[in-house]
Every structure is written in structure tokens, then in C-alpha cells.
Design a protein around this motif. Structure first.
Motif, PDB file in Angstrom:
ATOM      1  N   ARG A 124      31.527  53.513  31.300  1.00 15.80           N
ATOM      2  CA  ARG A 124      31.561  54.231  32.566  1.00 15.80           C
ATOM      3  C   ARG A 124      30.742  53.503  33.632  1.00 15.80           C
ATOM      4  NH1 ARG A 124      30.410  60.640  33.688  1.00 15.80           N
ATOM      5  NH2 ARG A 124      31.689  60.717  35.560  1.00 15.80           N
ATOM      6  N   TYR A 128      32.277  51.771  36.986  1.00 15.61           N
ATOM      7  CA  TYR A 128      31.737  52.231  38.263  1.00 15.61           C
ATOM      8  C   TYR A 128      31.141  51.050  39.032  1.00 15.61           C
ATOM      9  CZ  TYR A 128      28.848  54.974  41.500  1.00 15.61           C
ATOM     10  OH  TYR A 128      28.268  55.502  42.620  1.00 15.61           O
ATOM     11  N   ALA A 344      24.922  56.951  36.142  1.00 18.99           N
ATOM     12  CA  ALA A 344      26.226  57.233  35.543  1.00 18.99           C
ATOM     13  C   ALA A 344      26.014  58.239  34.423  1.00 18.99           C
ATOM     14  CB  ALA A 344      26.852  55.960  35.002  1.00 18.99           C
ATOM     15  N   PHE A 384      37.557  56.392  34.529  1.00 19.89           N
ATOM     16  CA  PHE A 384      36.147  56.364  34.889  1.00 19.89           C
ATOM     17  C   PHE A 384      35.932  56.240  36.387  1.00 19.89           C
ATOM     18  CE2 PHE A 384      35.207  54.936  30.384  1.00 19.89           C
ATOM     19  CZ  PHE A 384      34.886  56.220  30.001  1.00 19.89           C
ATOM     20  N   SER A 389      30.628  59.762  39.510  1.00 22.14           N
ATOM     21  CA  SER A 389      29.875  59.137  38.425  1.00 22.14           C
ATOM     22  C   SER A 389      28.698  59.980  37.991  1.00 22.14           C
ATOM     23  CB  SER A 389      29.376  57.778  38.879  1.00 22.14           C
ATOM     24  OG  SER A 389      28.492  57.957  39.964  1.00 22.14           O
TER      25      SER A 389
END
Length: 531
Positions: A124, A128, A344, A384, A389
Motif C-alpha cells: 500500500r 501510494y 499509510a 491501493f 491512504s
RNA sequence: GCGCUCGUAGCUCAGCUGGAUAGAGCACUGGUUUGCGGUACCAGCGGUCACACGUUCGAAUCGUGUCGGGCGCACCA
């Protein structure tokens, strides 16, 4: 487009004006409730102010109409303006949605310890970070993607130990008593085999050589990590090794001045004075540096390299750590406001509605590479990037394997492919299309054109707010507009074919550009699933 | 206990620098062009935006408090 409108308003009113997209498109392309905020200072009713403002815009070439409705000011862009902008974009596809920022930014993300393969939680942050990176690059920032390799400290010792434990049991066939903490997982098999070939079998049982083994192994692990990231189109510009930073230790400590002190044989920093719960240990009484020590020398090195802005992406479980690092940066004499830490959040997985458990102790960690194998890089990136996030996310793997409109990545790809199919069936030439005018298209088409031209605003907004999910949200709605348009309007073989196809080219450009900013390649045709 | 964060439709989530009737997908129900890929489209169903108070012409959005979930509160990384 929006910038243009904003600029006009600023000129006219001498102030920044909030522009928004009206909920209902029949109100126009942009709207502002400016009259409400002016009402007080001008001591007039919002309606009257809006009326006056509206009529003062009647001459502008950019707008076909400016109306006041219940105090709102609604702008409708002129066909000319939209058509010219679209033609420019088609002529300069690589410049579309680009910006002209020149700030130097250092973006640090992933930075997973080199002690094992990446798991789903790392994915993730990785997606991001890379999406932010791509957005920033596109907007013209001078951004560097950096991976901080924690190759010093306990976790590295543990890696050496873990390989030996694994090898003793599986290669030397000894019975092994496992300690409380050690690493486990399939990757240890490759590592112990590799170590055996590289060093000879003795290293697998010689405890005095654990460090040597670990230093070799961590590079191998990094190869696995880099490889996994590459599968997902994620690349780093620089890697910084923690182990290489300690040569500056004395100099850095000196820089911290009297914000460092000794007590009980340990070294502390005065982080409490910067809002931390208490002062933190930097060097233990046995002389070993703590985790924070590494981050101090690292951030010192970052600031010495001289960037305008720093972004770190950390797992949410590190949020308590922010104060400490910022305190250290202040002590080093730098502006800690230049460091922006983005978190995140955790990810939990479902498969067909059932929780997909991840337990480190049992060693059945869900690896990032497994997910890529299962649903592909595009879907992984899309999932994702689609969610804020900073909120915990739960998703079901099965949903992203479907080949229909319930799978957003598929839906968007299909929109792009659909356009390519239409283009391949065109009865007019490419030249006809590029010469075609985008005027007099009718309302549906105008709406679609406007939607397609919104990409630049979305890109800028997504980066500035660090809310990358705005991009996939936009692409989903653009794809929906396209599918609807396709359903409503017949194109091939009609009088307007050339101009309609030109419109579709603009849509395709937006989709393709948007997807590439997410690290996803637009497809020209969808493979039919064999049934 | 303290700090951070989240609480929007049955589920997964958008919307949050305050603004015009609260959005999407899934699920469920029902439809669709004698046409470009129906891998699509449309409609229906479904909401006291956790709760309370406050600020405001206006609050899902801002503030305070309460309740509930997650995370953190190491000389581990």
C-alpha cells in the motif's frame, strides 16, 4: 481550464475565488458561491450581487454564459474555448496536464527492512508513494524517490540467525530449538542454498559468521524486494544504506549540541522539550545505537543534501515516531516543517468474503508478490490508489478478478479499448479526424468533452492534497460517461463521424494519461475470456 | 489513562479549504435500441452522514463533548 477561470475572476474581483463543480451539470461547468461571502461586506443581498457579477461577464470570450441562480454564479465555458483547448491537447499529448513546478522534493517510501520479502502492508505504501511520485513528476517537480535500507541493528543479526536456523533444520537435518524471535518464510530456503554455494556449507552452522552471512543475505533480500517492486512498475532513484551513515556519527552529534545528554551511561535527546512524551535513548549503555539514532543521521544527511521539501511515507503504526524525528531535525538546526510525514494505514484482505489472515509468527505472511500473481499489478495498484491512504482498508481479492463493470480497472480499460475499436472501424481518415471541428457537437458530447478535459485539475488536486484516490475516482466517472455516450450516440458512418471520433481521441488521451500516472498501461483491446 | 486516527446505504468506499435535492460500485428487483464489442446501458430499492451541543445566512464538512472501532504510548524495528 479551471486556472484560466480562476485567473479571470481574480482579475475581476481582486481576490481568490472558490470554484467548484456544480452537482448538476445543467448549472454550468463551474460555479462559485462568492456572492454569499460578499454579501456581508457589501451589505447587499447575495442575489443582487450575483446578478451584477453575472452581467459584468457578458463580454468574455471564455464563457458562453454566466448566470446567477439563487445567489450562485454559474459559468458555462464557450465551445470555442473548449475546442481550442482540446485540439491543443491532441497536438501536444505529452504536455497534456503537465505543470511547471520546480521545487526539489525528496520522497522516501517503502523502506522495508531488508530481512524478508515485501508483504501486503508494504504494497500500500509502495503504490501510494509511487503514484505521488508520478503525479509530482508530471507536474514538473524535481522529485527523487528514495528507499532507506535499514541494514544495521538487531534485525540484521536476526536475519543471520534465522538463515542458520533454517539451514540447520532443512539442510543439515539437525533438530533445532527455535528462540522467541526469528524470521521464517520460504525465502530462507533460497538464501540458505545460496549461502551454501557462495561460502561453503560451514557458514550455515558457524555462529561466529552470522554477521558475515547476514551482510551477504540482506543484499540478496534487497534484490527480491526490488524485483517485486519492479513487477508493479515501481522504481527508486536512490537507495541509502543505514550502515553507511554512521561514519558521520560524531559530527552529527556535535551538530545537535546540548540537545543531547548523557545519563545512566546512555545518550538521550531532549525530545520532551519538543512535545514528545519523554526524552529518548539514542545510544544504549552497551554502546549500540537505537533505531532512532539511524534516523537522526539519515535525516541529517537528507537535509544536508538540500531539498525544498521532504515527504516520508510510513506505516500508520509509526505515527508516534513523527515527533521524535521532527525534534531531532530541529536540534540539527533545520526546519522540521519541511518534513511531511504521510501515513499509510493497515490493509486487511478478504477472499470470497472470508478473512485472509496474516500472521507473522506462523510465517504465512501474505506476500506482495503473491497478490500480484493473483490479480495482477494493474488491479493491485488500482485498489491501493483508490482508497484514502490514511484509512484502514479491507478488500476482497475476488472482486478484482472479475471481467466486467464491477471491476473498476476492467471498466476503465474497456472504455479505452472501446475507443480504439471504434477508431479502427472509422470510415474517415486520420486527417479528417484531426481537421474536424469540435463545435456543434450537441449537449451530450459537450459534456463528455468537458469531462475529458478535467484531467489537469484532477492531477494537480490529487497531488497537492496528497489524495491520490481522486485520480481513479475521476477515471471511473470518465469511463462511465464514455460508456453512456457510446450507448446513446451512434458514431461510425454518421455525418459527424470525424468530429465524434476526435472527441473520443480526447477521452482516450485523458484515460491513457491518467492510467499511466497510476503506473498502469492503457489497453487497446480487451482479451475475451475463454469460456 | 494519554496521544493520533476513523465512524456516510445491508457490504466496500467517495464526498470533508462549509454552500444549491447526500454519491459510486457490489448485493437485491425490474427493464434496454430490429445499430459501432450487451465485457455495455437505464430504472427501482436502500441514508436521523455514530450521538449531542455550539459557530454560521448555510454543517456530512469547522469546534467541544459523549459513545464505538483501529493504531501507538520500548533502550523492537
Amino acid at each position: 481550464m479551471k486556472q484560466r477561470v480562476s485567473a479571470l475572476l481574480r482579475e475581476k474581483l481582486g481576490r481568490e475565488v472558490v470554484l467548484e463543480k456544480p452537482r448538476d451539470r445543467s448549472f454550468g461547468h463551474f460555479a462559485t458561491p462568492i456572492a454569499f461571502s460578499l454579501a456581508k461586506e457589501l451589505r447587499k443581498s447575495p442575489m443582487v450581487i450575483a446578478e451584477e457579477l453575472a452581467s459584468s461577464f457578458s463580454e468574455s470570450a471564455e464563457f458562453s454564459s454566466v448566470e446567477s441562480v439563487k445567489g450562485y454564479l454559474n459559468f458555462r465555458l464557450s465551445e470555442n474555448f473548449l475546442a481550442e483547448y482540446a485540439s491543443w491537447a491532441l497536438d501536444n499529448p505529452s504536455a497534456f496536464a503537465k505543470g511547471e513546478n520546480n521545487q526539489k522534493i525528496l520522497l522516501e517510501f517503502v523502506s522495508a527492512n531488508p530481512t524478508g520479502p515485501l508483504h501486503i502492508g508494504h504494497a500500500r505504501g509502495a503504490v501510494y508513494g509511487d503514484t505521488l511520485y508520478r503525479l509530482a513528476k508530471h507536474l514538473g517537480y524535481d522529485i527523487t524517490a528514495e528507499y532507506y535500507v535499514n541494514d544495521a541493528g538487531n534485525q540484521i543479526d536476526l536475519l543471520g540467525l534465522s538463515i542458520q536456523l533454517y539451514a540447520r533444520e532443512h539442510i543439515l537435518n539437525e533438530s533445532v530449538v527455535y528462540p522467541e524471535s526469528y524470521y521464517r518464510g520460504e525465502y530462507l530456503d533460497a538464501l540458505s542454498q545460496g549461502a551454501k554455494e557462495h561460502f561453503g556449507i560451514e557458514i550455515l552452522s558457524d555462529e561466529s559468521r552470522q554477521k558475515e552471512l547476514a551482510m551477504w543475505a540482506k543484499d540478496k533480500v534487497m534484490e527480491i524486494v526490488v524485483d517485486t517492486l519492479a513487477q508493479t512498475n515501481i522504481h527508486f532513484d536512490t537507495f541509502v544504506n543505514e550502515s553507511g551513515l554512521y561514519k558521520d556519527w560524531d559530527r552529527v552529534m556535535k551538530k545537535m549540541g546540548d540537545n543531547v545528554y548523557e545519563a545512566e551511561g546512555k545518550l538521550f535527546i531532549k525530545s520532551e522539550s519538543k512535545g514528545d512524551d519523554h526524552d529518548r535513548v539514542v545510544v544504549r549503555d552497551d554502546g549500540r545505537p537505537t533505531y532512532l539514532a539511524g534516523d537522526i543521521v539519515y535525516h541529517n544527511q537528507k537535509f544536508e543534501r538540500g531539498y525544498d521539501h521532504y515527504i516520508n511515507i510510513w506505516g500508520a503504526d509509526h505515527h508516534g515516531y513523527i515527533t521524535r524525528v521532527k525534534a531531532a531535525i530541529d536540534f540539527l538546526g533545520y526546519e522540521s516543517e519541511k518534513l511531511e510525514v504521510l501515513l499509510a494505514q493497515m490493509v486487511s484482505l478478504l477472499k470470497d468474503g472470508e478473512p485472509y489472515k496474516m500472521s507473522k509468527r506462523a510465517g504465512n505472511v501474505i506476500l506482495m508478490s503473491d497478490i500480484v500473481d493473483e490479480i495482477g499489478s494493474d488491479a493491485l495498484r488500482f485498489i491501493f490508489a483508490s482508497k484514502k491512504s490514511d484509512t484502514a482498508l479491507e478488500f476482497d481479492l475476488a472482486e478484482f478478478k472479475k471481467q466486467d463493470s464491477s471491476n473498476p480497472i476492467f471498466y476503465i480499460q474497456y472504455a479505452h479499448a472501446r475507443i480504439q475499436t471504434l477508431l479502427s472501424k472509422a470510415t474517415v481518415t486520420k486527417e479528417d479526424i484531426s481537421k474536424a471541428s469540435l463545435k456543434n457537437l450537441g449537449e451530450n458530447a459537450d459534456t463528455l468533452l468537458f469531462d475529458a478535459l478535467l484531467l489537469p485539475e484532477v492531477v494537480e488536486d490529487a497531488f497537492n492534497s496528497r489524495q491520490v484516490q481522486k485520480l481513479p475516482e475521476y477515471l471511473k466517472s470518465l469511463a462511465a460517461s464514455l460508456h453512456k455516450f457510446y450507448y446513446d450516440v451512434r458514431m461510425i458512418g454518421t455525418e459527424d463521424e470525424a468530429k465524434l471520433l476526435k472527441l473520443l481521441l480526447v477521452v482516450a488521451l485523458s484515460i491513457k494519461t491518467g492510467l499511466s500516472l497510476m503506473g498502469i498501461e492503457a489497453k487497446d483491446r480487451m482479451e475475451r475470456e475463454e469460456v
